[in-house]
Design an enzyme around this catalytic site. Structure first.
Site, mmCIF file in Angstrom:
data_model
loop_
_atom_site.group_PDB
_atom_site.id
_atom_site.type_symbol
_atom_site.label_atom_id
_atom_site.label_comp_id
_atom_site.label_asym_id
_atom_site.label_seq_id
_atom_site.Cartn_x
_atom_site.Cartn_y
_atom_site.Cartn_z
ATOM 1 N N ASN A 46 40.860 61.867 137.912
ATOM 2 C CA ASN A 46 39.983 61.988 139.076
ATOM 3 C C ASN A 46 38.970 63.118 138.889
ATOM 4 O O ASN A 46 39.307 64.211 138.460
ATOM 5 C CB ASN A 46 40.809 62.279 140.332
ATOM 6 C CG ASN A 46 39.920 62.567 141.512
ATOM 7 O OD1 ASN A 46 39.064 61.768 141.857
ATOM 8 N ND2 ASN A 46 40.100 63.717 142.116
ATOM 9 N N VAL A 51 38.836 64.183 146.715
ATOM 10 C CA VAL A 51 40.258 63.907 146.510
ATOM 11 C C VAL A 51 40.917 65.220 146.077
ATOM 12 O O VAL A 51 40.720 65.673 144.952
ATOM 13 C CB VAL A 51 40.482 62.821 145.430
ATOM 14 C CG1 VAL A 51 41.960 62.558 145.238
ATOM 15 C CG2 VAL A 51 39.743 61.540 145.785
ATOM 16 N N PRO A 52 41.666 65.862 146.968
ATOM 17 C CA PRO A 52 42.225 67.185 146.665
ATOM 18 C C PRO A 52 43.481 67.115 145.789
ATOM 19 O O PRO A 52 44.600 67.399 146.224
ATOM 20 C CB PRO A 52 42.541 67.742 148.059
ATOM 21 C CG PRO A 52 42.870 66.527 148.863
ATOM 22 C CD PRO A 52 41.960 65.443 148.332
ATOM 23 N N CYS A 53 43.288 66.778 144.532
ATOM 24 C CA CYS A 53 44.399 66.617 143.579
ATOM 25 C C CYS A 53 45.268 67.854 143.475
ATOM 26 O O CYS A 53 46.457 67.752 143.169
ATOM 27 C CB CYS A 53 43.866 66.308 142.181
ATOM 28 S SG CYS A 53 42.800 64.923 142.063
ATOM 29 N N GLN A 54 44.668 69.030 143.693
ATOM 30 C CA GLN A 54 45.432 70.259 143.554
ATOM 31 C C GLN A 54 46.590 70.324 144.532
ATOM 32 O O GLN A 54 47.526 71.086 144.332
ATOM 33 C CB GLN A 54 44.523 71.489 143.724
ATOM 34 C CG GLN A 54 44.085 71.794 145.139
ATOM 35 C CD GLN A 54 42.851 71.049 145.586
ATOM 36 O OE1 GLN A 54 42.364 70.150 144.920
ATOM 37 N NE2 GLN A 54 42.314 71.448 146.740
#
Length: 83
Positions: A46, A51-54
């Site tokens: 991503n 999109v807050p992947c963290q």
């Protein structure tokens, strides 16, 4: 992008600032409880900042990987008071 990735990204978008979910929790939430590695692989690809992947972390309490570097992931989570 696969349908699975889209589903994962949409799920992760719902994780609020200051909260986290594990890769396994995301996998269960999208109806694929054994696909936690696939969740990680999808998030690693991503590059959409919405999109807050963290906010997705490992089940063992470690923060896990991040396609922009684990140090940045930790910094972002600390700024959000998530860790």
């Amino acid at each position: 992008m696969t349908e699975f990735s889209k589903t994962v990204y949409n799920m992760v978008k719902d994780i609020r600032c200051g909260q986290t979910m594990t890769y396994a929790e995301v996998a269960r939430a999208v109806g694929k409880p054994r696909a936690y590695r696939a969740v990680g692989n999808a998030l690693n690809k991503n590059h959409d900042p919405s999109v807050p992947c963290q906010r997705v972390v490992r089940s063992d309490g470690h923060i896990g990987g991040y396609n922009r570097g684990a140090g940045l992931k930790e910094k972002l989570l600390r700024e959000e008071d998530a860790i």
